[in-house]
Scaffold this active site. Sequence first.
Site, PDB file in Angstrom:
ATOM      1  N   ASP A  51      32.913  43.252  33.702  1.00 50.22           N
ATOM      2  CA  ASP A  51      32.245  42.004  33.329  1.00 50.22           C
ATOM      3  C   ASP A  51      31.058  41.791  34.265  1.00 50.22           C
ATOM      4  O   ASP A  51      30.840  40.716  34.773  1.00 50.22           O
ATOM      5  CB  ASP A  51      33.214  40.818  33.383  1.00 50.22           C
ATOM      6  CG  ASP A  51      33.778  40.574  34.788  1.00 50.22           C
ATOM      7  OD1 ASP A  51      33.793  41.521  35.601  1.00 50.22           O
ATOM      8  OD2 ASP A  51      34.200  39.436  35.077  1.00 50.22           O
ATOM      9  N   ASP A  59      30.850  43.822  40.687  1.00 44.31           N
ATOM     10  CA  ASP A  59      30.970  44.929  39.724  1.00 44.31           C
ATOM     11  C   ASP A  59      29.818  45.913  39.915  1.00 44.31           C
ATOM     12  O   ASP A  59      30.009  47.133  39.866  1.00 44.31           O
ATOM     13  CB  ASP A  59      30.913  44.428  38.276  1.00 44.31           C
ATOM     14  CG  ASP A  59      31.976  43.405  37.940  1.00 44.31           C
ATOM     15  OD1 ASP A  59      32.882  43.727  37.168  1.00 44.31           O
ATOM     16  OD2 ASP A  59      31.865  42.271  38.425  1.00 44.31           O
TER      17      ASP A  59
END
Length: 326
Positions: free
Chosen positions: A11, A16
């Site tokens: 996401d 990330d």
Amino acid sequence: MGKKLVIIDTDCGIDDAQAIMMALVAPEVEILGITCTFGNAALDNVCQNVLRVLSVCERSEIPVFRGSAGPLVGAGNPFSDHFGGDGLGDVLQDKDPEWEKKIQKEHAVNAMIRLVSENQNQVSLVALGPLTNLALAVRLDPGFPQKLRELYIMGGNMEGKGNVTLCAEFNFAMDPESAYVVLEEYLCPTYVASWEFSCRNGLPWEFFEELINQDAPAARFMKTITSQCSAYSQTSLKNKRDVFFGPLFVSYDAYAMAACIDGGLVTESISCPVRVELQGAIGRGMMALDRTNVLNKSHSVSVLTKCDVAKFSQLLMASLRQPCTK
């Protein structure tokens, strides 16, 4: 031995991005594809964020797939602005008008099933966001989990400490039903890097300054996207992480990725059955560890508890020295 085959489900927020960069620079890893899900930002922003990371690292040949825009059940929760409204600090102005053409037409869940079926028992799946794509994959192909080599999850908690609700971690709180399905039905070797694990293995803020001030495109990109983000500020208001664990730099998703890249990085873990709570105003989304086998489950997961912080630091440093020749 050949390279470790990896699919990253993300996401894509700032942490990330750090985890993806870590995988990109690892010489022993081959990324088969990156599948996108809602979470840190709306799905379209997530897709664009992944494309940006790949572009910065000159790895745009890796296919990117659009996946779930919301949770398995219900309308879902509002997106978190922890990493800014766009997931990458709200500082990037270089919107690519052609970005949608760079996303694969195949849905992320179908791509995940196909890539794993083509490489049975060889693929490590690293899940960095809400687990909706994974829950849908096992619904479409009940045999999908047994075709995986292993599963790494960043999410959940092991002590009932929450970062978005009193008792639940963000990724699991965003889609508790999917977290429940995955931890009940994925019987492959499974490793969970929980919120508490990440926070307890945090790094000094002085390390963060050294990390982002390296002379490389990826480091400059990370410095830009963290520049206005309160999650990367030492002087921001005390959050739950600081209250529980003290003021440290924590790149949450990078811990799950590091464990996938180098299993020796994990120095301690707990092997036991787990279950995600779906009921209650306080407990919904919480992961419970069943260390006395009250649930009488046959499948255990490895809940990570300690890592070699020196090794982890080295992987983080290397991740921002990009682009480079693999």
